[in-house]
Write an enzyme that holds these catalytic residues in place. Sequence first.
Site, PDB file in Angstrom:
ATOM      1  N   ARG A  24     -17.229 -24.586 -33.349  1.00 14.82           N
ATOM      2  CA  ARG A  24     -18.048 -25.802 -33.402  1.00 14.82           C
ATOM      3  C   ARG A  24     -19.312 -25.541 -34.209  1.00 14.82           C
ATOM      4  NH1 ARG A  24     -19.481 -25.454 -26.911  1.00 14.82           N
ATOM      5  NH2 ARG A  24     -20.459 -23.411 -26.973  1.00 14.82           N
ATOM      6  N   ASN A  98     -21.461 -15.689 -37.295  1.00 16.99           N
ATOM      7  CA  ASN A  98     -22.142 -16.910 -36.856  1.00 16.99           C
ATOM      8  C   ASN A  98     -22.395 -16.971 -35.355  1.00 16.99           C
ATOM      9  OD1 ASN A  98     -22.843 -19.951 -37.006  1.00 16.99           O
ATOM     10  ND2 ASN A  98     -21.079 -19.896 -35.632  1.00 16.99           N
ATOM     11  N   TYR A 165     -34.718 -14.922 -28.855  1.00 16.48           N
ATOM     12  CA  TYR A 165     -33.992 -15.466 -30.004  1.00 16.48           C
ATOM     13  C   TYR A 165     -34.718 -15.113 -31.300  1.00 16.48           C
ATOM     14  CZ  TYR A 165     -31.600 -18.895 -32.980  1.00 16.48           C
ATOM     15  OH  TYR A 165     -30.874 -19.506 -33.988  1.00 16.48           O
TER      16      TYR A 165
END
Length: 259
Positions: A24, A98, A165
């Site tokens: 996705r 990814n 992150y």
Amino acid sequence: MAIRNIIQALRLDGKVALVTGGNRGIGKAIARALGQAGACVAIMDLEHENGMGTVDELAGEGISAYFVQGDVTSPEDVKAAVAEVLHRSGKVDVLVNNAGICRNVAAEEMAWSDWYDVINVNLNGVFLMAQAVGREMIKRRCGSIINISSMSGYIVNHPQPQCSYNASKAAVNHLTKSLAYEWAKYNVRVNAIAPGYIATNITAPNLNNEWGRTWVELTPMKRIGAPEELGGIAVYLASDASSFTTGAVFVVDGGYTLI
């Protein structure tokens, strides 16, 4: 390497691309773009059902694709997934790292498990995949690895807290450069794409609240990007058109990092 026809140089016919987190969002959009350019695409993800759904969707568009299940943080899964792609396709020409996660927790409140999970997927997973595929590319003396980083590797996002992150993506940027240097002598190129705010499952819950409104306001183009807007740079980096490009981080953020 002389490029006589740029359109032909951008084609990926006969190439095999492995995309992690390809079910996705950004991964799916890049898998589609690579497939449209002629590549056979192996989608690697944890979710079998969604993965097969993505493969069926791409196949319906005339793209050659298949699903490989695996966890990028597991050395055993990574080894098995790469072996499966080599068995089915004989090679890996392009790797797109990814797969990634984010935890929006204040640093002083963050549990060790939250910190570890983000670093494990976003950094360790990238290294494990790059190492496993890189070994095969080194043997063949060719290949392109594309790491999906983030503008968060350069800036501190606002207003959401996400130190793990940000740290993971800054590390991915430098890992990209380190691998590019080490593997240049083997003609294995390593680059990264650093997106700004993109409409994905990660950002979707906040697009219409205070966070989302702030993101748009701070972006000079005054909008959130679409996953498909990363397809062009991915095809360029995967193709022979970028034959002299390695160790670069391409920021695609609507101008966010300009201010």
